[in-house]
Design a protein around this motif. Structure first.
Motif, PDB file in Angstrom:
ATOM      1  N   CYS A   1      22.764  10.113  75.591  1.00 20.14           N
ATOM      2  CA  CYS A   1      22.675   8.925  74.742  1.00 20.14           C
ATOM      3  C   CYS A   1      23.335   9.206  73.392  1.00 20.14           C
ATOM      4  CB  CYS A   1      21.214   8.534  74.530  1.00 20.14           C
ATOM      5  SG  CYS A   1      20.367   8.067  76.060  1.00 20.14           S
ATOM      6  N   PRO A   2      24.196   8.297  72.932  1.00 19.43           N
ATOM      7  CA  PRO A   2      24.878   8.487  71.640  1.00 19.43           C
ATOM      8  C   PRO A   2      23.889   8.307  70.480  1.00 19.43           C
ATOM      9  CG  PRO A   2      25.390   6.340  72.543  1.00 19.43           C
ATOM     10  CD  PRO A   2      24.566   7.045  73.573  1.00 19.43           C
ATOM     11  N   GLU A   3      24.247   8.834  69.274  1.00 17.51           N
ATOM     12  CA  GLU A   3      25.515   9.489  68.986  1.00 17.51           C
ATOM     13  C   GLU A   3      25.349  11.001  69.152  1.00 17.51           C
ATOM     14  OE1 GLU A   3      28.424   8.230  68.017  1.00 17.51           O
ATOM     15  OE2 GLU A   3      27.858   6.155  68.014  1.00 17.51           O
ATOM     16  N   LEU A   4      26.312  11.641  69.904  1.00 19.01           N
ATOM     17  CA  LEU A   4      26.315  13.070  70.115  1.00 19.01           C
ATOM     18  C   LEU A   4      27.558  13.677  69.491  1.00 19.01           C
ATOM     19  CD1 LEU A   4      25.182  13.290  73.865  1.00 19.01           C
ATOM     20  CD2 LEU A   4      23.752  13.459  71.830  1.00 19.01           C
ATOM     21  N   CYS A   5      27.381  14.862  68.956  1.00 21.00           N
ATOM     22  CA  CYS A   5      28.488  15.586  68.342  1.00 21.00           C
ATOM     23  C   CYS A   5      28.588  16.985  68.944  1.00 21.00           C
ATOM     24  CB  CYS A   5      28.282  15.699  66.819  1.00 21.00           C
ATOM     25  SG  CYS A   5      28.300  14.099  65.958  1.00 21.00           S
ATOM     26  N   ILE A   6      29.763  17.594  68.822  1.00 18.49           N
ATOM     27  CA  ILE A   6      29.997  18.938  69.359  1.00 18.49           C
ATOM     28  C   ILE A   6      29.145  19.931  68.581  1.00 18.49           C
ATOM     29  CG2 ILE A   6      31.696  20.705  69.851  1.00 18.49           C
ATOM     30  CD1 ILE A   6      32.029  18.174  71.503  1.00 18.49           C
ATOM     31  N   SER A   7      28.458  20.784  69.348  1.00 18.45           N
ATOM     32  CA  SER A   7      27.599  21.806  68.740  1.00 18.45           C
ATOM     33  C   SER A   7      27.964  23.150  69.350  1.00 18.45           C
ATOM     34  CB  SER A   7      26.125  21.481  68.995  1.00 18.45           C
ATOM     35  OG  SER A   7      25.300  22.510  68.487  1.00 18.45           O
ATOM     36  N   GLY A   8      28.199  24.143  68.524  1.00 19.27           N
ATOM     37  CA  GLY A   8      28.584  25.463  69.016  1.00 19.27           C
ATOM     38  C   GLY A   8      30.084  25.642  69.006  1.00 19.27           C
ATOM     39  N   GLY A   9      30.485  26.815  69.413  1.00 16.77           N
ATOM     40  CA  GLY A   9      31.906  27.123  69.351  1.00 16.77           C
ATOM     41  C   GLY A   9      32.674  26.780  70.594  1.00 16.77           C
ATOM     42  N   ASN A  10      31.981  26.412  71.658  1.00 16.77           N
ATOM     43  CA  ASN A  10      32.661  26.123  72.928  1.00 16.77           C
ATOM     44  C   ASN A  10      32.629  24.626  73.207  1.00 16.77           C
ATOM     45  OD1 ASN A  10      33.058  28.910  73.411  1.00 16.77           O
ATOM     46  ND2 ASN A  10      30.973  29.070  74.249  1.00 16.77           N
ATOM     47  N   GLU A  11      33.734  24.118  73.700  1.00 13.37           N
ATOM     48  CA  GLU A  11      33.837  22.722  74.093  1.00 13.37           C
ATOM     49  C   GLU A  11      35.018  22.566  75.051  1.00 13.37           C
ATOM     50  OE1 GLU A  11      35.670  19.922  71.257  1.00 13.37           O
ATOM     51  OE2 GLU A  11      35.481  21.579  69.811  1.00 13.37           O
ATOM     52  N   PRO A  12      34.974  21.579  75.911  1.00 12.89           N
ATOM     53  CA  PRO A  12      36.073  21.381  76.872  1.00 12.89           C
ATOM     54  C   PRO A  12      37.359  21.015  76.145  1.00 12.89           C
ATOM     55  CG  PRO A  12      34.104  20.193  77.550  1.00 12.89           C
ATOM     56  CD  PRO A  12      33.861  20.650  76.157  1.00 12.89           C
ATOM     57  N   GLU A  13      38.453  21.419  76.739  1.00  9.69           N
ATOM     58  CA  GLU A  13      39.749  21.063  76.180  1.00  9.69           C
ATOM     59  C   GLU A  13      40.032  19.580  76.414  1.00  9.69           C
ATOM     60  OE1 GLU A  13      41.724  22.878  74.422  1.00  9.69           O
ATOM     61  OE2 GLU A  13      40.536  24.731  74.575  1.00  9.69           O
ATOM     62  N   PRO A  14      40.659  18.907  75.475  1.00  4.02           N
ATOM     63  CA  PRO A  14      40.925  17.475  75.653  1.00  4.02           C
ATOM     64  C   PRO A  14      41.840  17.174  76.834  1.00  4.02           C
ATOM     65  CG  PRO A  14      41.122  18.107  73.345  1.00  4.02           C
ATOM     66  CD  PRO A  14      41.014  19.380  74.129  1.00  4.02           C
ATOM     67  N   THR A  15      42.699  18.138  77.187  1.00  2.30           N
ATOM     68  CA  THR A  15      43.645  17.891  78.284  1.00  2.30           C
ATOM     69  C   THR A  15      43.078  18.260  79.647  1.00  2.30           C
ATOM     70  OG1 THR A  15      44.611  20.083  77.932  1.00  2.30           O
ATOM     71  CG2 THR A  15      45.623  18.216  76.771  1.00  2.30           C
ATOM     72  N   ASP A  16      41.919  18.908  79.678  1.00  4.85           N
ATOM     73  CA  ASP A  16      41.325  19.321  80.948  1.00  4.85           C
ATOM     74  C   ASP A  16      40.628  18.141  81.630  1.00  4.85           C
ATOM     75  OD1 ASP A  16      42.207  21.862  80.515  1.00  4.85           O
ATOM     76  OD2 ASP A  16      40.302  22.553  79.649  1.00  4.85           O
ATOM     77  N   THR A  17      40.561  18.237  82.950  1.00  2.00           N
ATOM     78  CA  THR A  17      39.833  17.241  83.740  1.00  2.00           C
ATOM     79  C   THR A  17      38.422  17.759  83.967  1.00  2.00           C
ATOM     80  OG1 THR A  17      41.868  16.543  84.858  1.00  2.00           O
ATOM     81  CG2 THR A  17      39.791  15.947  85.899  1.00  2.00           C
TER      82      THR A  17
END
Length: 432
Positions: free
Chosen positions: A114-130
């Motif tokens: 449920c929004p609003e969610l923000c990136i937390s931590g140093g890892n996150e998916p790449e925008p170009t990845d599926t």
């Protein structure tokens, strides 16, 4: 039926189906009580088959799924990395001193997506990845989960069920406009979501520093998924008319059976005796198997031969009262019997024109139009129909005062309403 088709065409013209998400949205606008988490009616009417498979396991593990009615339609299977949103997101901070403010009425939650969610931590998916987002049902509408996953860069979202309804496989839809959602969304059962989450937690595969699995989402849309809204609408529209037609049909069948029971069989009617009025008397004819035309021709031939014997009367096994022979009028047509008229004799000894009474008994009622006697029942004695006055003869020399009340003639339909009562011997002596 024509009115229903005209109304359906009018509805299609106003709400034309555009994409997969609008196959059922145009009809749901007529249902103000619809919910965002679906109901049994929409789940039955707009259900499509789909699967979610973990392909990096041997053999692959497949879970049944149901695609949402909003979002992108998967014509081809979608392969990507499944990542729970709770593994790299957290509720966005907000407050008077922060530029981020809450725009929704529900609490942000990474597990529910449920929004609003923000990136937390140093890892996150790449925008170009599926990659495919994994969330659980609850906290906010399905369409909000898909919007949040789309905002974070996911190509699809898998929504797992909840513990309250673990075996349900819902069809997710939105009663509001969802044209901004461009990613695919699908729903899986609660225990499948728990198993998939546990497999991700112990997985040795990582992507961008996050534990993940290779997930394949496929959807099989059938022709019923497209035509079911129209068919359902037609069924709902025609169901009251169909029930009314069935009710009327049952009523008509019962009425026809009741009317048939009230009619006399043709064999019984044709077996009744009949007469011919010769002008001076009655000529009796026994019932036979000959047709009415043959009987009429025979009667005409008899009349031409001069068989108009005076006072030719029908003979009976029992004595008949005088009123039987004195009937000269048909009670149906109210016409006097003419020379050569064929007359039917009913068991109650009432006379009618043969064609008229046969029509009445066979097609209307099996009762005599005059006395309501049933012609299918055995004949009654004529004395029981019209009782005549009968005064027993007294012995010579017997006093009239010894007459018992039982010997007094009972009143009948021929008894005058106004008559002088009989005077006893005591009254006569006192009068003299």
């Amino acid at each position: 039926m024509s009115n229903a088709l005209i109304f359906l065409a009018f509805a299609l013209a106003i709400f034309p189906p555009r994409v997969h998400s609008s196959h059922s949205d145009w009809l749901r606008r007529f249902t103000p009580g619809s919910r965002d988490d679906s109901s049994w009616l929409w789940s039955w009417a707009w259900a499509a088959d789909g699967t979610v498979s973990v392909v990096d396991r041997s053999p692959p593990i497949t879970f049944p799924a149901r695609p949402a009615s909003f979002g992108a339609e998967l014509n081809d299977p979608l392969l990507g990395y499944v990542i729970p949103l709770s593994s790299f997101t957290a509720p966005c901070p907000y407050g008077p001193d922060n530029s981020t403010s809450r725009r929704h009425r529900f609490e942000p939650d990474p597990v529910f997506g449920c929004p609003e969610l923000c990136i937390s931590g140093g890892n996150e998916p790449e925008p170009t990845d599926t990659w495919i987002a994994l969330v659980q049902r609850g906290g906010c509408p399905f369409v909000e989960k898909a919007r949040q996953a789309q905002k974070l860069g996911a190509k699809a979202v898998v929504v797992g069920g909840d513990r309250d309804n673990p075996d349900a496989l819902l069809n997710m839809f939105s009663e509001k406009d969802a044209s901004d959602v461009t990613i695919a969304a699908t729903y899986i059962k609660y225990w499948d979501y728990v198993q998939l989450s546990a497999m991700i937690a112990v997985s040795n595969t990582t992507h961008s520093g996050l534990k993940t699995l290779s997930l394949l989402i496929s959807t099989e849309y059938s022709a019923w998924e497209w035509y079911s809204p129209i068919i359902t609408f037609i069924i709902i529209l025609l169901l009251p008319s169909l029930l009314t037609f069935i009710t009327l049909l049952i009523h008509r069948i019962r009425a026809a059976r009741a009317a048939q029971r009230d009619r006399a069989p043709e064999s019984i009617v044709h077996s009744l005796p009949w007469r011919v009025w010769t002008g001076t008397g009655w000529e009796k004819h026994k019932p036979s198997c000959a047709s009415a035309e043959g009987a009429s021709a025979a009667a005409s031939q008899d009349l031409e031969r001069g068989l108009d014997t005076p006072n030719a009367s029908t003979s009976h096994d029992v004595a008949l009262p005088a009123w039987v022979e004195q009937q000269m009028e048909c009670a149906i047509c109210l016409e006097m019997f003419g020379k050569g008229d064929r007359v039917r004799v009913l068991p109650c000894y009432h006379l009618f024109h043969i064609d008229e009474i046969d029509e009445w008994l066979i097609n209307k009622k099996k009762l005599c139009p005059i006395c309501k006697a049933d012609v299918t029942q055995p004949q009654r004695s004529p004395a029981g129909h019209h009782a005549t006055e009968h005064v027993p003869q007294t012995e010579p020399g017997a006093s009239t005062s010894s007459r018992s009340p039982s010997t007094v003639a009972e009143p009948t339909e021929r008894t005058p309403l106004l008559q002088r009562p009989e005077r006893t011997s005591d009254e006569l002596q006192s009068a003299s």
